[in-house]
Design a protein around this motif. Sequence first.
Motif, PDB file in Angstrom:
ATOM      1  N   HIS A   1       0.868  -1.180   0.000  1.00 57.53           N
ATOM      2  CA  HIS A   1       0.000   0.000   0.000  1.00 57.53           C
ATOM      3  C   HIS A   1       0.901   1.225   0.000  1.00 57.53           C
ATOM      4  O   HIS A   1       1.662   1.450   0.946  1.00 57.53           O
ATOM      5  N   PRO A   2       0.851   2.061  -1.052  1.00 58.31           N
ATOM      6  CA  PRO A   2       1.814   3.172  -1.170  1.00 58.31           C
ATOM      7  C   PRO A   2       1.806   4.124   0.011  1.00 58.31           C
ATOM      8  O   PRO A   2       2.869   4.620   0.403  1.00 58.31           O
ATOM      9  N   LEU A   3       0.643   4.409   0.579  1.00 65.83           N
ATOM     10  CA  LEU A   3       0.594   5.345   1.697  1.00 65.83           C
ATOM     11  C   LEU A   3       1.192   4.724   2.958  1.00 65.83           C
ATOM     12  O   LEU A   3       1.931   5.383   3.701  1.00 65.83           O
ATOM     13  N   ALA A   4       0.886   3.450   3.207  1.00 68.92           N
ATOM     14  CA  ALA A   4       1.462   2.772   4.363  1.00 68.92           C
ATOM     15  C   ALA A   4       2.976   2.662   4.216  1.00 68.92           C
ATOM     16  O   ALA A   4       3.722   2.892   5.176  1.00 68.92           O
ATOM     17  N   MET A   5       3.432   2.349   3.003  1.00 68.75           N
ATOM     18  CA  MET A   5       4.875   2.209   2.781  1.00 68.75           C
ATOM     19  C   MET A   5       5.585   3.543   2.920  1.00 68.75           C
ATOM     20  O   MET A   5       6.692   3.618   3.473  1.00 68.75           O
TER      21      MET A   5
ATOM     22  N   ALA B   1       4.753   5.995   4.873  1.00 67.37           N
ATOM     23  CA  ALA B   1       4.842   6.296   6.294  1.00 67.37           C
ATOM     24  C   ALA B   1       5.952   5.484   6.954  1.00 67.37           C
ATOM     25  O   ALA B   1       6.718   6.012   7.775  1.00 67.37           O
ATOM     26  N   VAL B   2       6.044   4.213   6.601  1.00 72.35           N
ATOM     27  CA  VAL B   2       7.102   3.361   7.159  1.00 72.35           C
ATOM     28  C   VAL B   2       8.474   3.867   6.748  1.00 72.35           C
ATOM     29  O   VAL B   2       9.393   3.977   7.561  1.00 72.35           O
ATOM     30  N   ALA B   3       8.632   4.171   5.452  1.00 73.15           N
ATOM     31  CA  ALA B   3       9.938   4.604   4.949  1.00 73.15           C
ATOM     32  C   ALA B   3      10.399   5.900   5.607  1.00 73.15           C
ATOM     33  O   ALA B   3      11.582   6.083   5.890  1.00 73.15           O
ATOM     34  N   ALA B   4       9.455   6.797   5.863  1.00 70.47           N
ATOM     35  CA  ALA B   4       9.826   8.116   6.399  1.00 70.47           C
ATOM     36  C   ALA B   4       9.944   8.150   7.915  1.00 70.47           C
ATOM     37  O   ALA B   4      10.671   8.981   8.454  1.00 70.47           O
ATOM     38  N   HIS B   5       9.254   7.262   8.610  1.00 72.50           N
ATOM     39  CA  HIS B   5       9.148   7.439  10.060  1.00 72.50           C
ATOM     40  C   HIS B   5       9.525   6.228  10.910  1.00 72.50           C
ATOM     41  O   HIS B   5       9.700   6.383  12.125  1.00 72.50           O
ATOM     42  N   SER B   6       9.637   5.035  10.327  1.00 73.38           N
ATOM     43  CA  SER B   6       9.808   3.863  11.191  1.00 73.38           C
ATOM     44  C   SER B   6      11.248   3.584  11.560  1.00 73.38           C
ATOM     45  O   SER B   6      11.524   2.933  12.568  1.00 73.38           O
ATOM     46  N   GLY B   7      12.208   4.013  10.747  1.00 73.57           N
ATOM     47  CA  GLY B   7      13.609   3.719  11.030  1.00 73.57           C
ATOM     48  C   GLY B   7      13.940   2.250  10.898  1.00 73.57           C
ATOM     49  O   GLY B   7      14.850   1.750  11.571  1.00 73.57           O
TER      50      GLY B   7
ATOM     51  N   ALA C   1      -2.731   7.551  11.475  1.00 73.12           N
ATOM     52  CA  ALA C   1      -3.948   7.299  12.243  1.00 73.12           C
ATOM     53  C   ALA C   1      -5.191   7.164  11.364  1.00 73.12           C
ATOM     54  O   ALA C   1      -6.294   6.967  11.890  1.00 73.12           O
ATOM     55  N   ASP C   2      -5.025   7.263  10.055  1.00 73.10           N
ATOM     56  CA  ASP C   2      -6.153   7.114   9.122  1.00 73.10           C
ATOM     57  C   ASP C   2      -6.771   5.724   9.308  1.00 73.10           C
ATOM     58  O   ASP C   2      -6.079   4.712   9.120  1.00 73.10           O
ATOM     59  N   PRO C   3      -8.044   5.615   9.663  1.00 74.82           N
ATOM     60  CA  PRO C   3      -8.654   4.301   9.883  1.00 74.82           C
ATOM     61  C   PRO C   3      -8.548   3.374   8.671  1.00 74.82           C
ATOM     62  O   PRO C   3      -8.440   2.151   8.840  1.00 74.82           O
ATOM     63  N   HIS C   4      -8.560   3.956   7.469  1.00 74.27           N
ATOM     64  CA  HIS C   4      -8.458   3.125   6.268  1.00 74.27           C
ATOM     65  C   HIS C   4      -7.081   2.462   6.183  1.00 74.27           C
ATOM     66  O   HIS C   4      -6.983   1.262   5.882  1.00 74.27           O
ATOM     67  N   LEU C   5      -6.028   3.219   6.456  1.00 77.83           N
ATOM     68  CA  LEU C   5      -4.682   2.634   6.441  1.00 77.83           C
ATOM     69  C   LEU C   5      -4.512   1.631   7.576  1.00 77.83           C
ATOM     70  O   LEU C   5      -3.890   0.573   7.394  1.00 77.83           O
ATOM     71  N   LEU C   6      -5.055   1.944   8.743  1.00 75.59           N
ATOM     72  CA  LEU C   6      -4.987   1.003   9.854  1.00 75.59           C
ATOM     73  C   LEU C   6      -5.689  -0.303   9.501  1.00 75.59           C
ATOM     74  O   LEU C   6      -5.229  -1.393   9.882  1.00 75.59           O
ATOM     75  N   ALA C   7      -6.790  -0.207   8.764  1.00 75.05           N
ATOM     76  CA  ALA C   7      -7.515  -1.408   8.356  1.00 75.05           C
ATOM     77  C   ALA C   7      -6.659  -2.273   7.439  1.00 75.05           C
ATOM     78  O   ALA C   7      -6.664  -3.510   7.540  1.00 75.05           O
ATOM     79  N   TRP C   8      -5.904  -1.637   6.529  1.00 73.46           N
ATOM     80  CA  TRP C   8      -5.022  -2.395   5.631  1.00 73.46           C
ATOM     81  C   TRP C   8      -3.920  -3.100   6.421  1.00 73.46           C
ATOM     82  O   TRP C   8      -3.668  -4.298   6.229  1.00 73.46           O
ATOM     83  N   VAL C   9      -3.260  -2.360   7.296  1.00 75.96           N
ATOM     84  CA  VAL C   9      -2.174  -2.942   8.077  1.00 75.96           C
ATOM     85  C   VAL C   9      -2.690  -4.118   8.912  1.00 75.96           C
ATOM     86  O   VAL C   9      -2.048  -5.179   8.977  1.00 75.96           O
ATOM     87  N   HIS C  10      -3.843  -3.946   9.516  1.00 76.68           N
ATOM     88  CA  HIS C  10      -4.413  -5.019  10.328  1.00 76.68           C
ATOM     89  C   HIS C  10      -4.769  -6.231   9.469  1.00 76.68           C
ATOM     90  O   HIS C  10      -4.448  -7.375   9.841  1.00 76.68           O
ATOM     91  N   ALA C  11      -5.426  -6.018   8.341  1.00 78.04           N
ATOM     92  CA  ALA C  11      -5.842  -7.142   7.503  1.00 78.04           C
ATOM     93  C   ALA C  11      -4.626  -7.919   6.981  1.00 78.04           C
ATOM     94  O   ALA C  11      -4.615  -9.153   6.990  1.00 78.04           O
ATOM     95  N   ALA C  12      -3.594  -7.190   6.530  1.00 80.86           N
ATOM     96  CA  ALA C  12      -2.401  -7.854   6.010  1.00 80.86           C
ATOM     97  C   ALA C  12      -1.694  -8.644   7.107  1.00 80.86           C
ATOM     98  O   ALA C  12      -1.206  -9.758   6.870  1.00 80.86           O
TER      99      ALA C  12
ATOM    100  N   ALA D   1       8.729   0.206  -1.807  1.00 73.66           N
ATOM    101  CA  ALA D   1       8.319  -1.150  -1.444  1.00 73.66           C
ATOM    102  C   ALA D   1       9.325  -2.177  -1.940  1.00 73.66           C
ATOM    103  O   ALA D   1       9.698  -3.110  -1.205  1.00 73.66           O
ATOM    104  N   ARG D   2       9.776  -2.028  -3.178  1.00 76.05           N
ATOM    105  CA  ARG D   2      10.747  -2.989  -3.711  1.00 76.05           C
ATOM    106  C   ARG D   2      12.085  -2.870  -2.997  1.00 76.05           C
ATOM    107  O   ARG D   2      12.771  -3.872  -2.764  1.00 76.05           O
ATOM    108  N   SER D   3      12.460  -1.642  -2.627  1.00 77.46           N
ATOM    109  CA  SER D   3      13.690  -1.461  -1.873  1.00 77.46           C
ATOM    110  C   SER D   3      13.588  -2.117  -0.497  1.00 77.46           C
ATOM    111  O   SER D   3      14.533  -2.757  -0.024  1.00 77.46           O
ATOM    112  N   ALA D   4      12.435  -1.971   0.142  1.00 80.99           N
ATOM    113  CA  ALA D   4      12.231  -2.602   1.442  1.00 80.99           C
ATOM    114  C   ALA D   4      12.290  -4.118   1.319  1.00 80.99           C
ATOM    115  O   ALA D   4      12.865  -4.801   2.172  1.00 80.99           O
TER     116      ALA D   4
END
Length: 295
Positions: free
Chosen positions: A73-77, A79-85, A139-150, A215-218
Amino acid sequence: MGWETAVVSAARERLGGALFRRVAGPDGPATRARIHGTPGPRWFGPERPIRVVHGDASMFVGGLRALLLQSLHPLAMAAVAAHSGYRGDPWGRLQRTSAFLSVTTYGPADDAQRAVDRVRALHERISGTTAEGEPYHAADPHLLAWVHAAETDSFLCAHERYGAHRLDAAGYDAYVADTARIARALGVPDPPRDRRELAEQLAAFRPELRATPQARSAARFLLFRPPLPLPVRPLYGVLAATAVATLPPWARTLLRLPRVPVVEDLTVPPAGQALTRTIRWALTPPPAQHRPAGR
């Protein structure tokens, strides 16, 4: 036979200790004691399927699969790339995730709620814009739903293939329902409650998914360049191959992870079984020292 038993026991202790330190961090023993030893009500009783799934060595496979799937998911990725370390401190991120899963699955209800509150507060502070100019907010519920489902699909799929005590269809439906309890606490408004709803939600997300360069880099980092000593990389290679083999074909295509049917079908399942059995053996203390699940 005594010296052979001592040698095997020592090897088991060394391997189990090394794995536990990687997953739980230096405070792991104290965290484990607090989670399992603190009295009080829990979100999930000892009979619940979530305890069976989250206490099994197949979580190593499911966790890596979840990271690969979530990256699509481009938006989830973004956020991870910029903030998760995750590149600079991958083990720290793994340990924080492991602690969250442990306390919400096994810990006292008050501790579980505090862990959820901390994650929600962190999500509120994470926002930004993708390279294509799309805004995201963790905190977007839609993105949270994707992360949870995956994540739920990944843990379930890995356990179904490599779990020591596999559940029946009703048991896996109940597992999805258990995870929905945590998802709602995190801010997912209507998480799936059984496998059918989970499959429907994953299918509904498909039009939004694509493999960005991030995503491919990750995926390359997670699969081919893990920050591990050379002697253990072959074992990690088995884990990586096992996780990739459990991905749906469309996800592998997006991530450019080709399938070699005959070779993969003959080698990966037995190698994955051997790996998860070894992890399970190493992390399960001998009967006289038995501890609660989730060591």
